[in-house]
Write an enzyme that holds these catalytic residues in place. Structure first.
Site, PDB file in Angstrom:
ATOM      1  N   GLU A  97      21.186 -13.175 -15.992  1.00 39.11           N
ATOM      2  CA  GLU A  97      20.961 -11.837 -16.118  1.00 39.11           C
ATOM      3  C   GLU A  97      21.251 -11.072 -14.690  1.00 39.11           C
ATOM      4  OE1 GLU A  97      18.375 -11.246 -19.942  1.00 39.11           O
ATOM      5  OE2 GLU A  97      17.421 -12.369 -18.388  1.00 39.11           O
ATOM      6  N   GLU A 117      16.755 -18.378 -23.630  1.00 37.36           N
ATOM      7  CA  GLU A 117      15.455 -17.770 -24.114  1.00 37.36           C
ATOM      8  C   GLU A 117      15.118 -18.301 -25.636  1.00 37.36           C
ATOM      9  OE1 GLU A 117      16.543 -15.356 -20.714  1.00 37.36           O
ATOM     10  OE2 GLU A 117      17.716 -16.440 -22.195  1.00 37.36           O
TER      11      GLU A 117
END
Length: 246
Positions: A97, A117
């Protein structure tokens, strides 16, 4: 050069790191002598994501003084200067990210990206769900997000997620090479170009009149600068331009 410097934790992000990086980005933005920022990691990793040990202890990975900067002090922290991710090692979860929040990326041939995730009962909430579908084909992004599988360097290059795959020792030098090419250009034109690209979706379609008003306002402002006169003059005189940033 901004170095994520927690090698003993694979540069996992905690509150202190978020504060340090966010502060460095503010310094980059404020200093007229700095034209480009490079983010890389110390040791063998770029960033392993959030510091799960800190989270388990009830600590936040956000900066305690500037939570509005978001994860790692980067993902919600717009800066006007270009940012290059020099991905020297694994960049998983929040590490990816950070890469997504940068404007360009160079990745080691021995590194990997990925948003795992969902395999841990979480979501890629630090920009992964927002940015990945805009930076690669949406169905390809869905596969990466919903399976949580890692993304190899050559795959990331093929998808356009990175600009260059380099040998491990060449990652930072290649990022510096790109940075030097950017820094050789007119600084006001570079920051205006980044700003327009960053806000191109604020008004929806590129046929929307408001986005053209914003585009043309920046264009008119740039055309009034000394650098806009210097560029054509230097070209006509067959010499390197001397930018003043004014």
């Amino acid at each position: 050069m901004i170095v994520l410097n927690r090698p003993e934790a694979l540069n996992a992000v905690n509150g202190a790191l978020s504060t340090a990086v966010g502060t460095a980005l503010d310094e980059l933005d404020a200093d007229p002598h700095l034209r480009v920022g490079i983010i890389t990691g110390a040791g063998r990793a770029f960033c392993a994501g959030a510091d799960l040990k800190a989270l388990a202890a009830g600590q936040s990975f956000l900066s305690p003084t500037h939570p509005e900067w978001g994860f790692a002090g980067v993902v919600e922290h717009f800066v006007s200067k270009p940012l290059i991710a020099a991905v020297n090692g694994p960049a998983l979860g929040g590490g990816t990210e950070i890469v997504l929040a940068c404007d360009l990326a160079v990745i080691s041939s021995q590194a990997s990206l990925g948003l795992p995730e969902v395999t841990r009962g979480l979501i890629a909430g630090a920009g992964g769900l927002l940015r990945l579908p805009d930076q690669i084909p949406p169905k390809v992004a869905s596969e990466a997000i919903l399976t949580g599988l890692p993304i190899a360097p050559e795959t990331a290059l093929r998808w356009g997620l990175v600009n260059l795959v380099a040998e491990p020792d060449d990652v930072v030098p290649e990022a510096l090479r790109i940075a030097q090419r950017i820094a050789a250009n007119a600084p006001l034109a570079v920051t205006a170009s980044k700003r327009i690209m960053a806000h191109r979706r604020d008004f929806g379609s590129d046929w929307n009149r408001q986005i053209w008003h914003a585009n043309n306002a920046d264009l008119e402002a740039i055309m009034r600068t000394q650098d806009a006169q210097e560029g054509p003059t230097a070209f006509a005189e067959k010499r390197a331009p001397r930018w003043t940033g004014s």
